[in-house]
Design a protein around this motif. Sequence first.
Motif: not given
Length: 123
Positions: A21, A25, A27
Amino acid sequence: MEEHLPWDTDGLLPLERQLHEAARRNDIGRMKELIRRRVNVRARNHVDRVALHWAAGAGHEQAVRLLLEHEAAVDDEDAFGMNAILLSAWFGHLRILQILVNSGAKIHCENKPKKATCRCWRS
């Protein structure tokens, strides 16, 4: 009746799922934290996708570089024969293509279902 989430059967451990994830994203902070915790950067979900697939397909240069720096396999294929270079080409991410080729990605590849090909040349 219990609702099933897509992650319920993805075959990943919780922290591996978080790495996927975070890569999707871009991140970077979370990715670094998970890598420090020794989360497997080569962990595959139920269709054999790895974090590098998500980062490359989304065009996230920092995430791609971070994963490659931490031993992500540049040519890993998913269940459909898609690898990071095909995903980045599919979505038109030229800079990601360059990074992957310069990291040793094979430049002649094809996916399984449609036999789409990608030929990328070093500049």
